[in-house]
Design an enzyme around this catalytic site. Sequence first.
Site, PDB file in Angstrom:
ATOM      1  N   GLY A  59      65.448  10.220  31.123  1.00 13.45           N
ATOM      2  CA  GLY A  59      64.279  10.793  31.486  1.00 13.45           C
ATOM      3  C   GLY A  59      63.216  10.397  30.572  1.00 13.45           C
ATOM      4  O   GLY A  59      63.410   8.883  29.985  1.00 13.45           O
ATOM      5  N   CYS A  63      62.973  22.605  19.316  1.00  8.03           N
ATOM      6  CA  CYS A  63      64.176  22.467  18.593  1.00  8.03           C
ATOM      7  C   CYS A  63      64.615  20.980  18.292  1.00  8.03           C
ATOM      8  O   CYS A  63      64.881  20.633  17.110  1.00  8.03           O
ATOM      9  CB  CYS A  63      65.542  23.343  19.097  1.00  8.03           C
TER      10      CYS A  63
HETATM   11  P1  NAD Z   1      58.663  31.383  17.493  1.00  8.64           P
HETATM   12  O1  NAD Z   1      57.531  30.607  16.899  1.00  8.64           O
HETATM   13  O2  NAD Z   1      58.593  31.563  19.116  1.00  8.64           O
HETATM   14  O3  NAD Z   1      58.651  32.961  17.088  1.00  8.64           O
HETATM   15  C1  NAD Z   1      58.594  33.064  15.564  1.00  8.64           C
HETATM   16  C2  NAD Z   1      58.002  34.566  15.535  1.00  8.64           C
HETATM   17  O4  NAD Z   1      58.047  34.841  14.154  1.00  8.64           O
HETATM   18  C3  NAD Z   1      56.722  34.625  15.787  1.00  8.64           C
HETATM   19  O5  NAD Z   1      56.374  35.456  16.747  1.00  8.64           O
HETATM   20  C4  NAD Z   1      55.843  34.821  14.616  1.00  8.64           C
HETATM   21  O6  NAD Z   1      54.565  35.609  14.886  1.00  8.64           O
HETATM   22  C5  NAD Z   1      56.715  35.510  13.651  1.00  8.64           C
HETATM   23  N1  NAD Z   1      56.744  35.458  12.313  1.00  8.64           N
HETATM   24  C6  NAD Z   1      56.285  34.406  11.577  1.00  8.64           C
HETATM   25  N2  NAD Z   1      56.130  35.007  10.301  1.00  8.64           N
HETATM   26  C7  NAD Z   1      56.250  36.212  10.404  1.00  8.64           C
HETATM   27  C8  NAD Z   1      56.420  37.176   9.182  1.00  8.64           C
HETATM   28  N3  NAD Z   1      56.089  37.040   7.939  1.00  8.64           N
HETATM   29  N4  NAD Z   1      56.868  38.501   9.608  1.00  8.64           N
HETATM   30  C9  NAD Z   1      56.984  38.699  10.901  1.00  8.64           C
HETATM   31  N5  NAD Z   1      57.036  37.826  11.832  1.00  8.64           N
HETATM   32  C10 NAD Z   1      56.533  36.651  11.511  1.00  8.64           C
HETATM   33  O7  NAD Z   1      59.903  30.604  17.005  1.00  8.64           O
HETATM   34  P2  NAD Z   1      61.333  30.377  17.935  1.00  8.64           P
HETATM   35  O8  NAD Z   1      61.321  29.481  18.873  1.00  8.64           O
HETATM   36  O9  NAD Z   1      61.760  31.869  18.274  1.00  8.64           O
HETATM   37  O10 NAD Z   1      62.376  30.154  16.653  1.00  8.64           O
HETATM   38  C11 NAD Z   1      62.868  30.965  15.703  1.00  8.64           C
HETATM   39  C12 NAD Z   1      63.990  30.216  15.095  1.00  8.64           C
HETATM   40  O11 NAD Z   1      65.052  29.918  15.874  1.00  8.64           O
HETATM   41  C13 NAD Z   1      63.522  28.720  14.410  1.00  8.64           C
HETATM   42  O12 NAD Z   1      64.322  28.486  13.421  1.00  8.64           O
HETATM   43  C14 NAD Z   1      64.069  27.830  15.638  1.00  8.64           C
HETATM   44  O13 NAD Z   1      64.586  26.426  15.272  1.00  8.64           O
HETATM   45  C15 NAD Z   1      65.334  28.689  16.196  1.00  8.64           C
HETATM   46  N6  NAD Z   1      65.873  28.402  17.510  1.00  8.64           N
HETATM   47  C16 NAD Z   1      65.019  28.353  18.556  1.00  8.64           C
HETATM   48  C17 NAD Z   1      65.509  28.206  19.811  1.00  8.64           C
HETATM   49  C18 NAD Z   1      64.509  27.946  20.982  1.00  8.64           C
HETATM   50  O14 NAD Z   1      64.935  27.739  21.891  1.00  8.64           O
HETATM   51  N7  NAD Z   1      62.992  28.431  20.646  1.00  8.64           N
HETATM   52  C19 NAD Z   1      66.598  28.139  19.902  1.00  8.64           C
HETATM   53  C20 NAD Z   1      67.665  28.384  18.826  1.00  8.64           C
HETATM   54  C21 NAD Z   1      67.207  28.301  17.839  1.00  8.64           C
END
Ligand code: NAD
Length: 435
Positions: free
Chosen positions: A257, A264
């Site tokens: 693709g 991520c």
């Molecule tokens: P995201 O940005 O969607 O969510 C993070 C949340 O944390 C946001 O709602 C933000 O407002 C909140 N936040 C930030 N600072 C804060 C604080 N001080 N107090 C309270 N809330 C706070 O991120 P995500 O995609 O959910 O990813 C989170 C982690 O999980 C990352 O490390 C990411 O790499 C990992 N991860 C993500 C996925 C995915 O598919 N999105 C999959 C596996 C792992």
Amino acid sequence: MKIAVIGTGYVGLVTGTCFAEVGNDVICIDNDQEKLRKLNNNQVTIYEPGLEVVYARNFRNGRLSFTDDLASAVLKSEIIFLCLPTPQDEDGSADLTHVMKVTDRIGDILRENKEYKVIINKSTAPVGTCEKIKAILTEKQVPNFDVASNPEFLREGFAVEDFMKPDRVVVGSDSEKALAVLRELYEPFVSDVNPLIEMDYKSSEVTKYASNGFLATKITFMNDLARFCEKSGANIDLIRMGMGADNRIGKRFLLAGIGYGGSCFPKDVNALIKTADDMDSPLSILAEVDKINKSQRKHFFNKIKDHFGGDLSGKTFAVWGLAFKPDTDDMREAPSVTVIEMLLEAGASVRAYDPVASENARFYLQERITYFNDKYEALPDVDALVIFTEWGEFKKPDFANMKSKMAQHTIFDGRNLYELKEMEAEGFNYYSIGR
Ligand code: NAD
């Protein structure tokens, strides 16, 4: 069990909702007031198939709640999950600011607390992060706690399904007591064939990066091979079938693709490269993966440019699909943005349609492109259609209707959605990847 989930984004909201679904009391914490307002008003903040129903059921029965009151949530809960952003820093490393800031606050909140707490890091964070969390809480003299790593492997678009029926759950800790809590918590989700795998912190942290790094490598190998196919006259789709039938290789993650994107893979590949470099043990294969992945977008753009003799000024393109992959509204690191930026830079204009991601796309592309609510509405008088996302609704379109609207019958398909013979029969100039 009583659970606090700090960070209510893609991972936190799915984690909290699914834990509530099996009977736990879950408090989700966030510092984004607009997000909290929506979640407290029966509005799910992300597009994720199946999530709305599970969220509504558990929000209504009171097992799932949303707040900005970190102290109260942490004091009420035995299990505290960190689901915080770990974005890419300028040097490629994972930025741990959010994780460390929140850990610091938890340390202050729990200083006088006597009840046992397990702080579990679910954010993707480099090897050594759990040790840092433990050191902060120890320094703050938190009396009764353990730390664990529990990386998340859910796929956006299948997040609820992946969480409820994971291939595996990985947990890492130096504490048998913490591991016992995690065993109990995950009991409804795992089985003999989909096991909970226990290890130390460091191995758990690296398992997450190793998995994403390997999947990114698999995709990139196929994209690199696709370019070779374009030169040599072989067909990447047939090669994929020939390779995938070998159980040692497997069928999945072999689709060529326009390169991987999303929140991520790009950042996790770079973070692992940086950590390995810092430890003087370079993972050079990943450095190459990152380079090839970035150039795949340019390669796709060049196909478009070459078709028009190198001059795109004044040309109009319809775009189908903006999200980095189907079944999500996530636009982070979407290849569509990079290629659309190149098209705009070259003087072209863009009429785009995505089933759910247009609102998020505005953050990246603003009103520099025009957004439509129907895929056919984007087509009138365009010089070509460009496909970035393999949404189901693009797979069997009405080609006659498309031809009646488009000024030129040209399609650049970054996802190999259509058969070459079919496109020839329909009378399209059809460009795809590696075929
Ligand atoms: P995201 O940005 O969607 O969510 C993070 C949340 O944390 C946001 O709602 C933000 O407002 C909140 N936040 C930030 N600072 C804060 C604080 N001080 N107090 C309270 N809330 C706070 O991120 P995500 O995609 O959910 O990813 C989170 C982690 O999980 C990352 O490390 C990411 O790499 C990992 N991860 C993500 C996925 C995915 O598919 N999105 C999959 C596996 C792992």
